[in-house]
Design a protein around this motif. Structure first.
Motif, PDB file in Angstrom:
ATOM      1  N   MET A   1      -2.949  11.152  -1.897  1.00  0.00           N
ATOM      2  CA  MET A   1      -2.120  10.033  -1.440  1.00  0.00           C
ATOM      3  C   MET A   1      -2.385   9.766   0.040  1.00  0.00           C
ATOM      4  SD  MET A   1       2.051   9.904  -1.492  1.00  0.00           S
ATOM      5  CE  MET A   1       2.218   9.469  -3.202  1.00  0.00           C
TER       6      MET A   1
ATOM      7  N   HIS B   1       1.946   7.494   3.517  1.00  0.00           N
ATOM      8  CA  HIS B   1       2.822   7.429   2.342  1.00  0.00           C
ATOM      9  C   HIS B   1       3.429   8.804   2.065  1.00  0.00           C
ATOM     10  CE1 HIS B   1       0.639   3.641   0.654  1.00  0.00           C
ATOM     11  NE2 HIS B   1       1.699   3.296   1.370  1.00  0.00           N
TER      12      HIS B   1
ATOM     13  N   ASP C   1       4.660  -0.805  -0.443  1.00  0.00           N
ATOM     14  CA  ASP C   1       3.733  -0.137  -1.365  1.00  0.00           C
ATOM     15  C   ASP C   1       4.475   0.896  -2.203  1.00  0.00           C
ATOM     16  OD1 ASP C   1       1.689  -1.548  -0.102  1.00  0.00           O
ATOM     17  OD2 ASP C   1       0.991   0.188   1.066  1.00  0.00           O
ATOM     18  N   LEU C   2       5.270   1.724  -1.535  1.00  0.00           N
ATOM     19  CA  LEU C   2       5.982   2.797  -2.224  1.00  0.00           C
ATOM     20  C   LEU C   2       7.055   2.253  -3.164  1.00  0.00           C
ATOM     21  CD1 LEU C   2       6.263   5.331   0.725  1.00  0.00           C
ATOM     22  CD2 LEU C   2       4.819   5.536  -1.306  1.00  0.00           C
TER      23      LEU C   2
ATOM     24  N   ALA D   1       6.937  -0.659  -4.694  1.00  0.00           N
ATOM     25  CA  ALA D   1       6.240  -1.295  -5.824  1.00  0.00           C
ATOM     26  C   ALA D   1       5.813  -0.269  -6.875  1.00  0.00           C
ATOM     27  CB  ALA D   1       5.026  -2.074  -5.321  1.00  0.00           C
ATOM     28  N   THR D   2       5.600   0.967  -6.461  1.00  0.00           N
ATOM     29  CA  THR D   2       5.192   2.026  -7.394  1.00  0.00           C
ATOM     30  C   THR D   2       6.360   2.932  -7.769  1.00  0.00           C
ATOM     31  OG1 THR D   2       4.459   3.405  -5.537  1.00  0.00           O
ATOM     32  CG2 THR D   2       2.789   2.022  -6.611  1.00  0.00           C
ATOM     33  N   SER D   3       7.571   2.507  -7.417  1.00  0.00           N
ATOM     34  CA  SER D   3       8.821   3.235  -7.741  1.00  0.00           C
ATOM     35  C   SER D   3       8.866   4.650  -7.161  1.00  0.00           C
ATOM     36  CB  SER D   3       9.033   3.288  -9.256  1.00  0.00           C
ATOM     37  OG  SER D   3       9.111   1.995  -9.786  1.00  0.00           O
ATOM     38  N   ARG D   4       8.187   4.857  -6.049  1.00  0.00           N
ATOM     39  CA  ARG D   4       8.220   6.171  -5.401  1.00  0.00           C
ATOM     40  C   ARG D   4       9.385   6.317  -4.438  1.00  0.00           C
ATOM     41  NH1 ARG D   4       1.717   6.786  -4.803  1.00  0.00           N
ATOM     42  NH2 ARG D   4       1.431   7.600  -6.912  1.00  0.00           N
TER      43      ARG D   4
END
Length: 118
Positions: free
Chosen positions: A44, A48, A81-82, A84-87
């Protein structure tokens, strides 16, 4: 006392961190609380991963930017970004109630009058 200029970082580094993007996600304001929903994974992007580590407990966007020594706009891009990826999840502070939902001023006057009579 002389103020030091704000260090916004090396432009080349910031370009790499955001993959050349300059538009940030305006959904994040300075006091939006960010919470990690997972642990960093191998490979990663380091920024992030650092955000996920920092946000194990609710952390405001402005605190994340300060910890990473990155401009707010760059952090907004990374958070987008995070998200959008459900992180991560973002919790916006409760907005102040609308004036219309506040008690009527006549009622407040009656309460004040009653308190004075006690």
């Amino acid at each position: 006392m002389m103020r030091r200029p704000v260090d916004t970082g090396d432009p080349d580094r910031l370009y790499l961190v955001t993959n050349g993007r300059s538009r940030s996600d305006d959904a994040f304001d300075l006091v939006t609380l960010v919470v990690s929903e997972c642990e960093p994974t191998p490979g990663m992007q380091s920024e992030h991963a650092r955000i996920l580590e920092l946000c194990r407990h609710p952390t405001a966007l402005v605190e994340i930017a300060a910890e990473l020594s990155l401009p707010i706009t760059v952090v907004r891009i990374l958070l987008g970004d995070l998200l959008a990826t459900s992180r991560i999840t973002a919790r916006h502070p409760h907005a102040a109630k609308a004036v219309a939902s506040l008690p009527d001023s006549a009622l407040l006057q009656e309460v004040l009058h009653g308190l004075r009579n006690i």
